[in-house]
Structures are given as C-alpha cells and as structure tokens.
Motif scaffolding. Structure first.
Motif, mmCIF file in Angstrom:
data_model
loop_
_atom_site.group_PDB
_atom_site.id
_atom_site.type_symbol
_atom_site.label_atom_id
_atom_site.label_comp_id
_atom_site.label_asym_id
_atom_site.label_seq_id
_atom_site.Cartn_x
_atom_site.Cartn_y
_atom_site.Cartn_z
ATOM 1 N N ARG A 15 -5.381 5.433 -2.218
ATOM 2 C CA ARG A 15 -5.406 3.969 -2.264
ATOM 3 C C ARG A 15 -6.562 3.464 -3.110
ATOM 4 N N VAL A 16 -7.754 4.029 -2.898
ATOM 5 C CA VAL A 16 -8.934 3.550 -3.650
ATOM 6 C C VAL A 16 -8.737 3.770 -5.146
ATOM 7 N N PHE A 17 -8.351 4.993 -5.539
ATOM 8 C CA PHE A 17 -8.289 5.280 -6.975
ATOM 9 C C PHE A 17 -7.008 4.748 -7.621
ATOM 10 N N GLY A 18 -5.912 4.726 -6.856
ATOM 11 C CA GLY A 18 -4.682 4.131 -7.381
ATOM 12 C C GLY A 18 -4.897 2.659 -7.685
ATOM 13 N N LEU A 19 -5.496 1.942 -6.721
ATOM 14 C CA LEU A 19 -5.676 0.500 -6.910
ATOM 15 C C LEU A 19 -6.771 0.198 -7.940
ATOM 16 N N TRP A 77 -15.706 17.129 -6.333
ATOM 17 C CA TRP A 77 -15.497 18.165 -5.325
ATOM 18 C C TRP A 77 -15.748 17.606 -3.916
ATOM 19 N N VAL A 78 -16.794 16.782 -3.770
ATOM 20 C CA VAL A 78 -17.095 16.196 -2.455
ATOM 21 C C VAL A 78 -15.909 15.337 -1.990
ATOM 22 N N VAL A 79 -15.358 14.536 -2.912
ATOM 23 C CA VAL A 79 -14.211 13.681 -2.542
ATOM 24 C C VAL A 79 -13.017 14.559 -2.157
ATOM 25 N N LEU A 80 -12.776 15.616 -2.956
ATOM 26 C CA LEU A 80 -11.644 16.497 -2.664
ATOM 27 C C LEU A 80 -11.820 17.197 -1.311
ATOM 28 N N TRP A 81 -13.050 17.472 -0.961
ATOM 29 C CA TRP A 81 -13.357 18.202 0.271
ATOM 30 C C TRP A 81 -13.332 17.265 1.479
ATOM 31 N N LYS A 82 -13.955 16.093 1.340
ATOM 32 C CA LYS A 82 -14.238 15.250 2.498
ATOM 33 C C LYS A 82 -13.224 14.132 2.751
ATOM 34 N N VAL A 83 -12.758 13.505 1.664
ATOM 35 C CA VAL A 83 -12.000 12.257 1.846
ATOM 36 C C VAL A 83 -10.537 12.567 2.156
ATOM 37 N N LEU A 86 0.822 -1.219 0.000
ATOM 38 C CA LEU A 86 0.000 0.000 0.000
ATOM 39 C C LEU A 86 0.854 1.267 0.000
ATOM 40 N N ALA A 87 2.121 1.137 0.438
ATOM 41 C CA ALA A 87 2.998 2.321 0.474
ATOM 42 C C ALA A 87 3.305 2.848 -0.917
ATOM 43 N N GLU A 132 -4.891 9.656 2.147
ATOM 44 C CA GLU A 132 -4.454 8.267 2.002
ATOM 45 C C GLU A 132 -5.542 7.342 1.435
ATOM 46 N N PRO A 133 -6.775 7.360 2.026
ATOM 47 C CA PRO A 133 -7.805 6.498 1.433
ATOM 48 C C PRO A 133 -8.097 6.857 -0.018
ATOM 49 N N MET A 134 -8.035 8.154 -0.321
ATOM 50 C CA MET A 134 -8.304 8.611 -1.694
ATOM 51 C C MET A 134 -7.281 8.011 -2.663
#
Lengths: 409, 143
Positions: free
Chosen positions: A139-143, A126-132, A5-6, A135-137
C-alpha cells in the motif's frame, strides 16, 4: 476506501513493471529519439501483460497456489528449472538496477554520488523485506508510486502540439534520424519492459500472500485491469514529455535527471520534488518486487516455506535467498557498472526469457485439475497463443538487434 | 580445436591493432557530437529552468555534472582516436573547438548557478544555445 486499497497490489506491480528505473529512462529515451512513434508497443505490452497477469491471478485465486509452484508440479523439474534459471537471472539484474535507481533518485535530491547511497538503500530495502508485512508494504509503495501521475499533469501543462503527437502515434515508422534497426531494438526493449517475467510471479505470489480465493477473482481482475493500464498511461506520459522537450533539440536521454527535467519545466520546484519522490517510490517498490520475486521463484521451485505471511524464522531459506540476491545486486553496482546500462541489458535478456515464463502459464491456466471451470476461455486462448508468437519473435530478435545496433546507439 | 582457438585469438588481436579507417573515425566523431548535442541541449534547458526558479541546487548540480562528464568523454573519444588522413584531421579540427566550448560553457553555467551569479549563468545559457546550433549543424553534416 477499502475497495480502493484492494487494487494496490495491481498498482504496485504495474508501477514496478511499467515505470521502474529501466522504463523511466527507456520511455524517455524512446520519446526523445522517436517521438510517439513507438507508443503502439506500450499498448501491445499492456494488453499482453493484462492477459497473462489475469491468468496468473486466476490461477492463484482458484488453486490457492502461485504460478511457479504449479509450473514445477505440472511440467516437471527440468522445464521448471529452465524457467527458474531464466527468470531468476533477469530478476537479479533488474533488482540490481532498481537498487541503483533508488540511489540515483536520492542523488537527484542531495547531489551526493549515487554509489555512496547504494549500500544504504540496499540495507533499508532488506530491513523492509524482513520486517514489514506484505499489505502495508504494497500500500505504501504502490500509492507513493502514484506520484508519477505528475508526468501526465506535466504533459498537459507543457501544452504540446497534440496533432503532431497524434500523427506520430499513427505513423509507426522510424523518423529520418533513425533506422529500422534501432526502431526494432527499442520496440523489443519496450515490449520486454512491459512483460518482464517477475511481474506475473510477484502478482500471483502476492495474491496468495493476500489469501485470495475463488471469491476474490473480481478483485484480482480489477487489480489487473486498473493497475496495468495505469502503468501504461504513465509510461506514455513519460514518453510524451520527452518527445515534447528533447526531440526538437535532437537530444538523447540517458539519465534520470534528464527524465525529470520536463516536469520541472512545466510545474516548477513542487513538480520536481513530487517527481523525485515518485522516482524513489517506484524504484524502491520495484526493488521490493524483484527482491521478493527472486525469493519466491527459488523457494517455490524447491518447495520451501516462503512468503511474508509466516515469520522470517519459519521461512529462513526464502529470506536467505532474498538477502543473497540483494547482496549480489549491490556487488554488481559496486563494480561501478552503470545502473541504466544494467537495466538495458536486463530488458534484452528479459525478452529472451519471456517464452520460458509465459508458455507454462498458458498451459497451467488450461488445466482443469487446478482451475476446474475457471480455465481459459477459447478467446483467451486465441489471444494467449497470438501473444506467445509475438513473445517468440521478440525473444529471437532481441540479441541480434542488440549486437547489430550496439544497444540501440 | 586448438587451431580454431588460435584463429579466434589472432582475429581479436588483429582487430585490436588494425589501423583506424576514415569511416571509423567519422563514426567516432559523429557519436561524440551526438553526445555533445544531447548534453548541451540538456544543460541549456536546465539553465533556463533554473533561472526561472523552477529547480533546486542539488538537482541542478547533478544534471550539470552528468552533462559535463558526457562532454568530457566525447572530447576524450575524439582526442584519443587515431587520425587516419587529412580529411579526418580537418573534421577533428572543426569539431574539437565546439566540444571544448561546450565543456567551458557547461562549467560556467554550473559556477553561475552555484554562486548565484545570474549574469554568468544567463550568458552561459545563451552561449549554450549558440554552440548547440553549431553542433546540430555539424551533426547533420556528419549524417
């Protein structure tokens, strides 16, 4: 698992850099028109971005500050402003194209016109950029972007004439149906796509968001030397699939639907679903990267609080720049400008802006006040200067080639 | 300064109203035929893949819609261009029926796939293969 994950920052950055909406279509179009005769450009681009991303990651890890911050401090406000203007405009165009790319990916799955999805995609972005959190952001989109590995599987399943593809790789000249002008134009566009300025700003700012220190230099390097070559392999697989399917038909590729077709041919409905999911993840990930990069560069230039480590209220100006950039991107798309055409223009302007981005990085990476003993080695400097010459040639050639070839048509 | 500005504006106006040459017309036709070759090839491959059950409705519809629009633009470009001489007229008359046939077959393929009429979709795919060959031959003649 933790070690795996790193490297997600490198994977997300590379997938954004190598297989975003522009690259997906540009690689496919290149494969359809030139076969694998421009594959060498991807290899040159991968080495170049690895070289400069490693410098940016090292600067972030050792100094604890992102590259753009140091560029302004080391080279002064005027030089940094030129850098900011060039890279922000290119990033804004790319952000717009990525939002369009997300909408086009959803259109493939729903057949509802992409323009209807643009405002929804932008709102969710925008919601993802604001709220998330960062690291989770990543990981989710990278993977999820790794779903595009399906292109590699599809290329093998298509059982291509490997000898012919290999011959094309080793004969870097245009085919009989193309001339040197279009060959040069696509070479510059592919090189610019690999070296897009926002990648280094995002990568170094991401390193700061992940609180890298000198002890994390190894993680930074693994991110660079795993993530970017992986992006390059995906790029080549997209090109290869198009070369196998479209070159014999003499068909040109200019839509995302055409890019996905070889995967459907080779792997059926399941492959098609995976590739559309990959398109969505890669373009959404790239939209996140470019949205954040727009905020990073402006906030770092003006010395504002920035990033996702602090609450949005504490980085209000950073988030305002991100929001305005997203709105400008949407406004451009709602003029009905074609997202693919926007990307093509952004690649050309990106080529022009490249020296403004990479020269300051090379200077900062040689400054002992920031990096101590971790400054560039002589070999890194030789390679860095060689690449600056290539970047300069690409920057000078980009606009004349665009005009002479009518955007490579 | 004003004279230079006037000269630039005059040049732009002249460029806009200057009659089409046979070379420009040929170039427009070549570009239209290239677009049609791409669209027909894509539609045919989509049709074959769909008939094997390897795609789904929303995807087929989006891809065929893109190809249909591209062929429609190619037809419009040829029809709207001023025909400068007899040779150009002959070229137009040779190419236009192929473009129209392509549009018809792509439409039939879409209808066949939408209504699950395999016979219609299959014959449209075969037709696209044939018209694709003729378009490719025309393109090679134009190059």
């Amino acid at each position: 698992m933790k070690r795996f994950l790193a490297v997600t920052l490198g994977i997300l950055t590379a997938i954004g850099g190598f297989v975003d909406i522009g690259d997906l279509v540009a690689n496919s179009e290149t494969g359809a028109r030139f076969g694998m005769r421009l594959a060498w450009v991807v290899v040159v681009g991968v080495i170049g971005i690895c070289l400069y991303a490693e410098m940016s990651g090292r600067v972030a890890a050792v100094s604890g500050r992102p590259v753009f911050d140091l560029v302004r401090e080391r080279l002064g406000a005027r030089v940094a402003l030129a850098n900011l203007a060039g890279s922000y405009l290119v990033t804004l165009l790319t952000l717009s194209a990525e939002i369009g790319g997300v909408a086009l990916a959803i259109e493939l799955a729903t057949s509802v016109h992409y323009l209807l999805w643009v405002p929804i995609a932008a709102f969710v972005l925008w919601v993802v950029l604001w709220k998330v959190k960062f690291e989770p952001m990543e990981r989710v989109f990278g993977l999820a972007g790794l779903a595009l590995v399906v292109f590699v599987v599809a290329l093998i399943a298509l059982d291509p004439p490997w000898a012919q593809l290999g011959q094309q790789v080793t004969s870097p000249v245009p085919p009989a149906t193309e001339d040197w002008g279009t060959y040069g134009f696509f070479a510059v566009a592919l090189f610019a796509a690999a070296m897009t300025p926002y990648e280094v700003f995002f990568f170094s700012s991401g390193g700061v968001e992940e609180k890298w220190t000198s002890r994390d230099l190894a993680i930074s390097r693994v991110n660079v030397f795993v993530g970017f070559p992986l992006g390059g392999v995906l790029s080549l697989a997209v090109m290869g699939c198009a070369a196998v399917v479209y070159e014999p038909l003499q068909a040109q590729v200019d839509t995302l639907g055409q890019t996905a077709l070889p995967v459907a041919m080779a792997l059926g409905k399941l492959g098609l679903v995976v590739v559309i999911l990959g398109f969505f993840a890669a373009t959404f990930g790239a939209a996140l990267e470019t949205g954040l990069s727009a905020g990073y560069t402006v906030a770092q230039y003006f010395g504002w609080q920035w990033g996702k480590l602090v609450r949005p209220r504490q980085a209000a100006r950073f988030h305002t720049v991100v929001l305005i950039s997203v709105l400008l991107g949407v406004a451009l798309l709602l003029t009905t400008a074609d997202p693919i055409a926007i990307t093509e223009y952004s690649l050309v302007f990106s080529a022009v802006a490249l020296p403004l981005t990479y020269l300051p990085i090379l200077i900062v990476a040689n400054d002992r006040d920031y990096l101590g003993d971790e400054v560039n080695s002589p070999l890194t400097n030789v390679l860095g200067v060689t690449y600056l010459v290539i970047i300069l040639v690409a920057a000078i050639a980009a606009v004349p080639l665009m005009i002479l070839t009518g955007m490579g048509s | 300064m004003l004279i230079s500005l006037g000269a630039v504006l005059l040049a732009l106006v002249l460029l806009g109203v200057w009659p089409t040459t046979s070379g420009q017309f040929r170039s427009t036709v070549e570009s239209s035929v290239q677009d049609a070759v791409s669209s027909v090839g894509t539609a045919r491959t989509t049709g074959q893949t769909a008939l094997r059950g390897n795609t789904f409705g929303a995807y087929e519809s989006t891809v065929l819609d893109d190809t249909r629009k591209s062929v429609a633009t190619a037809i419009t470009d040829v029809v709207e261009s001023e025909v400068p001489d007899q040779d150009s007229r002959r070229l137009r008359d040779e190419v236009l029926p192929l473009l129209q046939e392509s549009a018809r077959l792509i439409g039939d393929l879409g209808t066949g796939l939408d209504s699950d009429d395999r016979g219609l979709a299959s014959s449209a795919t075969d037709g696209l293969a044939e018209v694709g060959e003729r378009l490719t031959a025309a393109l090679e003649g134009l190059r």
